[in-house]
Write an enzyme that holds these catalytic residues in place. Structure first.
Site, PDB file in Angstrom:
ATOM      1  CG  LEU A  30       5.144  -7.176  -7.255  1.00 17.12           C
ATOM      2  CD1 LEU A  30       4.794  -8.616  -7.628  1.00 17.12           C
ATOM      3  CD2 LEU A  30       4.230  -6.201  -7.978  1.00 17.12           C
ATOM      4  CG  HIS A  34       1.580  -4.415  -6.375  1.00 18.80           C
ATOM      5  ND1 HIS A  34       2.602  -3.921  -5.594  1.00 18.80           N
ATOM      6  CD2 HIS A  34       1.335  -3.456  -7.303  1.00 18.80           C
ATOM      7  CE1 HIS A  34       2.963  -2.735  -6.037  1.00 18.80           C
ATOM      8  NE2 HIS A  34       2.205  -2.418  -7.064  1.00 18.80           N
ATOM      9  CD  GLN A 147     -11.589   2.487  -3.792  1.00 16.06           C
ATOM     10  OE1 GLN A 147     -12.136   1.417  -3.522  1.00 16.06           O
ATOM     11  NE2 GLN A 147     -11.606   3.517  -2.965  1.00 16.06           N
ATOM     12  CB  SER A 185       6.475   0.976  -4.714  1.00 14.42           C
ATOM     13  OG  SER A 185       5.866   1.783  -5.679  1.00 14.42           O
ATOM     14  NE  ARG A 186       4.742   7.531  -6.265  1.00 15.25           N
ATOM     15  CZ  ARG A 186       3.825   8.245  -6.907  1.00 15.25           C
ATOM     16  NH1 ARG A 186       2.985   9.005  -6.238  1.00 15.25           N
ATOM     17  NH2 ARG A 186       3.746   8.199  -8.208  1.00 15.25           N
TER      18      ARG A 186
END
Ligand code: AMP
Length: 279
Positions: A30, A34, A147, A185-186
């Protein structure tokens, strides 16, 4: 925050609560993107439920599933700080008790062909099946989704309509890093010049937004694509103006009520998504 791992436990807890339930499904790792969904749910609902489930059916490459970051302790700290009431943390067998339960029977049509679907066959079927399963378990009043994953959002909307589910789908704005890169998270996999290059992605999208109405849309799209591709560290996967409700390409602003520019680039093997709504 209550951490519940089984369907029985979560349904027992929620069914008698009599409270409005806001639900935020995640795959963990997270970040503030998030957490913004949790905060919105906290503001609008009496009970906030998050799930962390790294969904195997949406990974078409097993290696990607195996290397998906797991940061459960840090995730729980963030959820508690944001005021989450319940974390649903199921095992794979709880969500998919049989082989049949892994199969989606929903025809996603064009949403299963275009953009992210083209490069990842079966990905959105996996998204549809897990969201359906989670909604059947949690039965929230409101479902909060970002989105940032524009195509995923439309898939989930189609799912809700197809099964006539009684849930309000809430689209939450994209949370960005200080240089405007959409949080993901990438992003931690990008370092040095690659990370700097990625910061140009959102700037080109916002340039389109700023010049909408002044310059023809097709020229703006072509210029942004060319500018990004001119950087040897960046490869544009797609960058298109689309109808924000159907994802079908549009040529001009009058072609749809909501026009969005959806895009993905690859930087050092990392696939980055972003979009702007321009009308
Ligand atoms: P994920 O764990 O990647 O499946 O994402 C869980 C939810 O968080 C999805 O609804 C995403 O669209 C949303 N999300 C991911 N990144 C962002 C962001 N930067 N801003 C807002 N929402 C996000």
């Amino acid at each position: 925050m209550l951490v519940l791992k089984t369907i029985n436990h979560i349904q027992n807890h929620l069914s008698n609560s009599g409270k409005t339930v806001g639900f935020v499904p995640t795959m963990g790792a997270l970040h503030q993107g998030h957490i913004s969904l949790i905060e919105k749910a906290r503001n609008e609902c009496e009970l906030v439920v998050a799930s962390i489930f790294v969904n195997p059916t949406q990974f078409n490459v097993k290696a990607d599933l195996d290397k998906y970051p797991i940061t459960i302790e840090a995730d729980m700290d963030k959820l508690i700080a944001a005021g989450c009431d319940v974390l649903f943390l199921p095992e794979v067998e709880e969500i998919y008790p049989t082989e049949e339960s892994r199969i989606s029977h929903l025809d996603l049509g064009y949403l299963n062909e275009a953009y992210e679907a083209a490069a990842r066959p079966g990905h959105f079927d996996g998204v549809a099946i897990v969201v359906k399963r989670l909604l059947d378990i949690v039965r929230p009043d409101k479902l909060y989704m970002g989105q940032k994953d524009f195509q995923q959002f439309l898939v989930v909307r189609k799912l809700i309509e197809a099964y006539n589910m009684k849930v309000d789908l809430v689209r939450c704005p994209i949370v960005r890093e200080p240089d405007g890169l959409a949080m993901s998270s990438r992003n931690v996999r990008l370092t040095g010049d690659f990370r700097t290059a990625a910061g140009e992605f959102n700037k080109q999208l916002f340039r389109i937004k700023e010049n909408t109405g002044k310059v023809p849309l097709s020229e703006l799209v072509a210029a942004a694509t060319e500018k990004l591709n001119s950087n040897p560290l960046i490869s544009v996967s797609y960058l298109d103006a689309v109808d924000g409700q159907t994802l079908l390409p549009v040529q001009q602003m009058t072609d749809a009520d909501e026009v969005a520019v959806v895009a993905a680039i690859d930087v050092d093997g990392v696939h980055l998504l972003d979009n702007v709504i321009i009308s």
